[in-house]
Design an enzyme around this catalytic site. Structure first.
Site, PDB file in Angstrom:
ATOM      1  N   ASN A  34      15.774  37.640 -66.316  1.00  0.00           N
ATOM      2  CA  ASN A  34      15.524  37.055 -64.733  1.00  0.00           C
ATOM      3  C   ASN A  34      16.183  34.960 -64.899  1.00  0.00           C
ATOM      4  O   ASN A  34      14.942  34.896 -62.927  1.00  0.00           O
ATOM      5  CB  ASN A  34      13.925  37.437 -64.536  1.00  0.00           C
ATOM      6  CG  ASN A  34      14.008  38.932 -64.718  1.00  0.00           C
ATOM      7  OD1 ASN A  34      14.926  40.010 -64.073  1.00  0.00           O
ATOM      8  ND2 ASN A  34      12.629  39.233 -65.674  1.00  0.00           N
ATOM      9  N   HIS A 120       4.700  45.783 -58.883  1.00  0.00           N
ATOM     10  CA  HIS A 120       4.042  45.650 -60.406  1.00  0.00           C
ATOM     11  C   HIS A 120       2.735  46.138 -61.104  1.00  0.00           C
ATOM     12  O   HIS A 120       1.962  46.267 -60.482  1.00  0.00           O
ATOM     13  CB  HIS A 120       3.856  44.302 -60.665  1.00  0.00           C
ATOM     14  CG  HIS A 120       4.759  43.855 -62.274  1.00  0.00           C
ATOM     15  ND1 HIS A 120       3.888  43.640 -62.775  1.00  0.00           N
ATOM     16  CD2 HIS A 120       5.227  43.716 -63.016  1.00  0.00           C
ATOM     17  CE1 HIS A 120       4.631  43.420 -64.373  1.00  0.00           C
ATOM     18  NE2 HIS A 120       6.050  43.281 -64.500  1.00  0.00           N
ATOM     19  N   GLU A 164       4.685  43.672 -53.305  1.00  0.00           N
ATOM     20  CA  GLU A 164       5.608  42.111 -53.858  1.00  0.00           C
ATOM     21  C   GLU A 164       6.684  41.545 -52.627  1.00  0.00           C
ATOM     22  O   GLU A 164       7.233  42.439 -52.079  1.00  0.00           O
ATOM     23  CB  GLU A 164       6.660  42.343 -55.123  1.00  0.00           C
ATOM     24  CG  GLU A 164       6.045  43.407 -56.548  1.00  0.00           C
ATOM     25  CD  GLU A 164       6.494  43.711 -57.094  1.00  0.00           C
ATOM     26  OE1 GLU A 164       7.473  43.718 -57.177  1.00  0.00           O
ATOM     27  OE2 GLU A 164       6.186  45.423 -58.188  1.00  0.00           O
ATOM     28  N   SER A 168      10.272  44.495 -58.265  1.00  0.00           N
ATOM     29  CA  SER A 168      11.104  43.980 -59.454  1.00  0.00           C
ATOM     30  C   SER A 168      12.421  45.225 -59.941  1.00  0.00           C
ATOM     31  O   SER A 168      13.083  44.382 -60.975  1.00  0.00           O
ATOM     32  CB  SER A 168       9.947  43.895 -60.521  1.00  0.00           C
ATOM     33  OG  SER A 168       9.520  45.336 -60.731  1.00  0.00           O
ATOM     34  N   ASP A 193       4.056  38.806 -54.304  1.00  0.00           N
ATOM     35  CA  ASP A 193       3.845  38.275 -55.464  1.00  0.00           C
ATOM     36  C   ASP A 193       4.917  38.141 -55.452  1.00  0.00           C
ATOM     37  O   ASP A 193       5.467  39.152 -55.505  1.00  0.00           O
ATOM     38  CB  ASP A 193       3.609  39.790 -56.623  1.00  0.00           C
ATOM     39  CG  ASP A 193       4.108  39.391 -58.105  1.00  0.00           C
ATOM     40  OD1 ASP A 193       5.138  38.969 -58.696  1.00  0.00           O
ATOM     41  OD2 ASP A 193       3.518  39.904 -58.954  1.00  0.00           O
ATOM     42  N   HIS A 196       9.928  37.358 -58.263  1.00  0.00           N
ATOM     43  CA  HIS A 196      10.981  37.528 -57.886  1.00  0.00           C
ATOM     44  C   HIS A 196      12.479  36.951 -56.678  1.00  0.00           C
ATOM     45  O   HIS A 196      13.387  37.732 -56.833  1.00  0.00           O
ATOM     46  CB  HIS A 196      11.666  39.252 -58.267  1.00  0.00           C
ATOM     47  CG  HIS A 196      11.116  39.979 -59.782  1.00  0.00           C
ATOM     48  ND1 HIS A 196      12.428  39.684 -61.245  1.00  0.00           N
ATOM     49  CD2 HIS A 196      10.160  40.030 -59.894  1.00  0.00           C
ATOM     50  CE1 HIS A 196      11.893  40.125 -61.967  1.00  0.00           C
ATOM     51  NE2 HIS A 196      10.372  40.481 -61.255  1.00  0.00           N
ATOM     52  N   LYS A 227      11.267  33.110 -63.785  1.00  0.00           N
ATOM     53  CA  LYS A 227      12.534  33.846 -62.994  1.00  0.00           C
ATOM     54  C   LYS A 227      12.840  32.738 -63.100  1.00  0.00           C
ATOM     55  O   LYS A 227      13.583  32.162 -63.426  1.00  0.00           O
ATOM     56  CB  LYS A 227      12.208  34.692 -62.068  1.00  0.00           C
ATOM     57  CG  LYS A 227      11.732  36.558 -62.439  1.00  0.00           C
ATOM     58  CD  LYS A 227       9.629  36.030 -63.338  1.00  0.00           C
ATOM     59  CE  LYS A 227       9.465  37.693 -64.126  1.00  0.00           C
ATOM     60  NZ  LYS A 227       8.457  37.347 -64.274  1.00  0.00           N
TER      61      LYS A 227
END
Length: 375
Positions: A34, A120, A164, A168, A193, A196, A227
């Protein structure tokens, strides 16, 4: 025999091609990390950590509220608040810990938690252990989110919606504009979140900017340093009251040893590079476009994604492992992602691109991937 379930569970995992093992990367081209901007080996980050270790030592010596909070931490938190546009921010040792801390401290038995179905594991597990009522809406489906809020919001004291920014395992982006509007319409807070998305998206380098949102559109923002930032740890950005509440009542924050000050200095340097070496995001997104274009020309069907996460759906876990192992034998690290990380029947190769990759790296991956898929 006591705890006999341990060996039974491991045997079952192995029989279903789901046994997880660890392996050391011996110089393979890494298409599974990542480290999206390629900062983890940046010489200025290494030097910053070394300077921090010289000044502060290699450990923090205690929790943030005892002896672990230093000038380096305070400066980093101020910088994160400025970058994200929030009043304040708070450091955590991992995104997992930050997500669990937020849900645990904010929600009680009279509250409602509404999560995207593909959130997640840290978020879903926190919801399962929370006394709040948890409901899950269909992935990235704002209509189903609205229906869920209309059905359950009125009977609960507080409501928190969680998604998110960039998912992910699928690599797609949440429709944050619509989700934010639904939250406002139903008197619900929104937690994003952005593990990423932070630092890598072309329109402003995070999911809020990517969708034209500001801090007042998203009540709680969490992102990680493991990441795009290339280090480790995480932070929460929110209003000053929320951050002060976490400091006073969040057990994962209060009772965890603080991240080392040397790491905080390293993260600070990484953020500076992330904001100034903008060619990294540009190059990364050029690679993403090239990879997708070449896959289309070679009849390699990817899952829908415009981010650095480019999943190739295989389906069968055993087949995904076989292809991953074949690529590894050819010097290409492409990990197979299997249940329970992804739903049954959706095992995949999770291909991740980095600003450290070259066109030649991607061409090699495409050639070997095409061969493996047709074996």
């Amino acid at each position: 025999m006591a705890f006999e379930f341990i060996s039974q569970a491991l045997r079952q995992q192995e029989s279903e091609s789901l046994l997880r093992t660890r392996a050391i990367n011996h110089g393979a081209i890494n298409f599974s990390a990542n480290d999206y901007l390629g900062l983890s080996t940046h010489p200025e980050l290494i030097a910053a950590w070394q300077r921090g270790a010289t000044e502060y030592g290699v450990g923090s010596g205690g929790s943030f509220l005892v002896t672990g909070y230093t000038h380096a931490h305070a400066v980093l938190e101020e910088k994160l608040a400025e970058i994200t546009g929030y009043e304040s921010s708070l450091l955590f040792n991992s995104g997992y810990s930050a997500n669990q801390a937020l849900i645990k401290v904010l929600l009680n038995k009279n509250d409602l938690l509404v999560q995207d179905k593909l959130n997640h594991a840290s978020l879903i597990e926190a919801g399962m252990y929370s006394p709040a009522t948890m409901k899950r809406f269909k992935h990235n489906d704002s209509v189903h989110l609205a229906q869920t809020l209309e059905q359950y919001r009125a009977t609960h004291a507080n409501s928190l919606v969680v998604t998110e920014g960039v998912f992910s395992m699928d690599g797609d982006m949440a429709d944050l504009q619509e989700i934010s509007q639904q939250c406002k319409a139903h008197d619900s807070w929104l937690l994003v979140d952005d593990a990423h998305g932070f630092g890598v998206l072309p329109q402003g380098q995070n999911s809020l900017n990517q969708h034209g949102l500001l801090a007042h559109d998203v009540d709680l923002y969490m992102a990680t340093f493991g990441k795009a930032v290339g280090v480790s740890g995480a932070f929460v950005a929110a209003s000053k009251d929320v951050i002060d509440y976490l400091v006073n009542f969040s057990k994962p924050y209060i009772y965890s040893t603080a991240m080392p000050a040397a790491m905080a200095l390293c993260i600070d340097k990484a953020l500076t590079i992330m904001l100034t070496e903008t060619w990294r995001v540009t190059h990364l997104n050029q690679l993403i476009c090239y990879f997708k274009q070449q896959c289309s020309l070679r009849n390699i069907t990817l899952m829908p994604s415009d981010t650095a996460i480019q999943p190739l759906l295989i389906g069968d876990a055993g087949k995904a492992m076989k292809i991953s192992q074949q690529l590894a034998s050819q010097g290409l690290l492409v990990k197979a992602i299997r249940p329970p990380t992804v739903p049954p029947g959706t095992s995949r190769l999770r291909i991740t691109l980095s600003a450290n990759h070259s066109i030649e790296d991607i061409d090699l991956l495409l050639t070997r991937l095409q061969e493996a898929l047709h074996d």
